[in-house]
Design an enzyme around this catalytic site. Structure first.
Site, PDB file in Angstrom:
ATOM      1  N   SER A 149       0.827  -1.212   0.000  1.00 44.74           N
ATOM      2  CA  SER A 149       0.000   0.000   0.000  1.00 44.74           C
ATOM      3  C   SER A 149       0.857   1.255   0.000  1.00 44.74           C
ATOM      4  O   SER A 149       1.978   1.270   0.521  1.00 44.74           O
ATOM      5  CB  SER A 149      -0.898   0.001   1.244  1.00 44.74           C
ATOM      6  OG  SER A 149      -1.532   1.242   1.416  1.00 44.74           O
ATOM      7  N   TYR A 161      -1.428  -0.112   9.976  1.00 39.37           N
ATOM      8  CA  TYR A 161      -1.652  -0.746   8.682  1.00 39.37           C
ATOM      9  C   TYR A 161      -0.438  -0.578   7.771  1.00 39.37           C
ATOM     10  O   TYR A 161       0.062  -1.544   7.184  1.00 39.37           O
ATOM     11  CB  TYR A 161      -2.898  -0.139   8.034  1.00 39.37           C
ATOM     12  CG  TYR A 161      -3.189  -0.598   6.636  1.00 39.37           C
ATOM     13  CD1 TYR A 161      -3.728  -1.855   6.390  1.00 39.37           C
ATOM     14  CD2 TYR A 161      -2.965   0.257   5.548  1.00 39.37           C
ATOM     15  CE1 TYR A 161      -4.020  -2.261   5.092  1.00 39.37           C
ATOM     16  CE2 TYR A 161      -3.258  -0.144   4.253  1.00 39.37           C
ATOM     17  CZ  TYR A 161      -3.783  -1.402   4.029  1.00 39.37           C
ATOM     18  OH  TYR A 161      -4.075  -1.806   2.747  1.00 39.37           O
ATOM     19  N   LYS A 166       2.224  -3.466   6.349  1.00 44.05           N
ATOM     20  CA  LYS A 166       2.509  -3.656   4.925  1.00 44.05           C
ATOM     21  C   LYS A 166       4.015  -3.587   4.659  1.00 44.05           C
ATOM     22  O   LYS A 166       4.558  -4.389   3.892  1.00 44.05           O
ATOM     23  CB  LYS A 166       1.772  -2.598   4.089  1.00 44.05           C
ATOM     24  CG  LYS A 166       0.272  -2.771   4.029  1.00 44.05           C
ATOM     25  CD  LYS A 166      -0.120  -4.056   3.318  1.00 44.05           C
ATOM     26  CE  LYS A 166      -1.617  -4.165   3.107  1.00 44.05           C
ATOM     27  NZ  LYS A 166      -2.017  -5.430   2.432  1.00 44.05           N
TER      28      LYS A 166
END
Length: 339
Positions: free
Chosen positions: A125, A153, A157
């Site tokens: 991402s 998050y 990643k």
């Protein structure tokens, strides 16, 4: 060949599965089996294809059995999203880190038992980038920008990108990471992603509903349509290792837009009355997360693979409308669109 898509019943996973089945081949090989692993069952039309098999349940619980099931290729899309990871730290670790390592270890076990090395695309991402006092975030993040995530998050990643690189270095997988831009417009109900409003401010007004935008109209962010995202995932899979020039993580192309420009595009396509269904109401939690994301992105390495960003956000809005019109149950999604 036999392929696995984790998160295969999700929005991007479903679109990817449909594209692969329509193509029939990947990297010059005929697709014989496509396994869709997710916590929910895939759509009935996918299951109707004899090439499709479903694995339903949490990925972490499925990985032990995957040690005895070799795959030629894997698209690893399954993930807890940004808002979920901020709200539930343990969920994020379990869904993103623990499950990814378990998947990689299952693939490693098949190779150590004599199976061919599988090619794997990991959906990373743009959230791997963030502001850092020592290394300020540039106006546009590029492939060589130092990742400095400021969310759980994005941190997950980036850690998975490093795991992928090490498992690839060891010869357990042939890995590559595609850094996805925020995918919009997503159909259906909002999910737990902090970026969900980027779809909601288009989707809800077209359906005749009010939408709340939790950030100002001046907030800018790199986005991509579902079609461009799927195109990028397939191109990254089919690219040779040499095409990556060493680094295994690559930005996918971005359309760099501001919220106000998105609403201008909505008005251009659907009219003023549809735009006026969007109201601004600040949400400090969402605004705080989004403030630590890149405002724009470049993808020079993806361009060398022939990938391009969407032409305009107007094109993205029109694509969403066309998708709804083609769907059997799409009329409800456009009931607010004046004809």
């Amino acid at each position: 060949m036999k392929l696995l898509i984790t998160g295969g019943a999700g929005f991007v996973g479903t679109r990817l599965a449909q594209a692969l089945l329509a193509r029939g081949t990947l990297a010059g090989r005929r697709i014989e089996t496509l396994v869709l692993a997710d916590q929910v069952a895939p759509r009935a039309e996918l299951l109707a294809d004899p090439r499709v098999k479903a694995r339903t349940g949490a990925l972490l619980a499925q990985c032990a059995a995957l040690r005895d099931e070799p795959f030629d290729g894997v698209f690893h899309l399954a993930s807890a999203v940004s808002g979920e990871c901020e709200a539930d730290f343990e969920l994020g670790l379990r869904s993103n880190l623990d499950s990814t390592r378990a998947l990689f270890d299952a693939l490693r076990a098949t190779v150590q038992h004599g199976a061919p090395v599988p090619r794997l695309v990991f959906s990373s991402s743009v959230a791997v980038f963030g502001p850092d006092a020592a290394v300020p975030l540039p106006p546009r993040v590029a492939d060589d920008t130092l990742p400095a995530p400021q969310t759980s998050y994005g941190t997950h990643k980036l850690m998975c990108e490093y795991l992928l690189a090490d498992y690839s270095r060891k010869g357990f997988i042939d890995g590559r990471a595609a850094r996805l831009m925020t995918v919009t417009v997503r159909p259906g109900r909002p999910n737990g992603a902090a970026s969900s409003f980027f779809s909601g401010i288009i989707r809800e007004p077209l359906a005749g509903d009010e939408a709340v935008c939790p950030v100002s109209a001046n907030v800018c962010h790199p986005v991509a349509s579902p079609a461009r995202t799927v195109e990028g995932l397939i191109a990254v899979y089919e690219a040779s290792r040499e095409a990556f020039h060493g680094r295994l993580a690559m930005n996918l192309p971005a359309l760099n837009v501001c919220v106000g420009q998105m609403l201008d595009a909505l008005e251009e396509v659907a009219g003023r009355a549809v735009r006026e269904r969007v109201r601004f109401e600040s949400d400090e939690r969402i605004a705080g997360i989004v403030a630590n994301w890149p405002k724009a992105a470049d993808a020079a390495r993806a361009a060398r693979l022939g990938l391009k960003p969407d032409g305009s956000f107007t094109d993205i809005v029109r694509q969403y409308i066309a998708d709804c019109e083609a769907a059997p149950d799409g009329a409800a999604a456009l009931k607010g669109l004046a004809r």
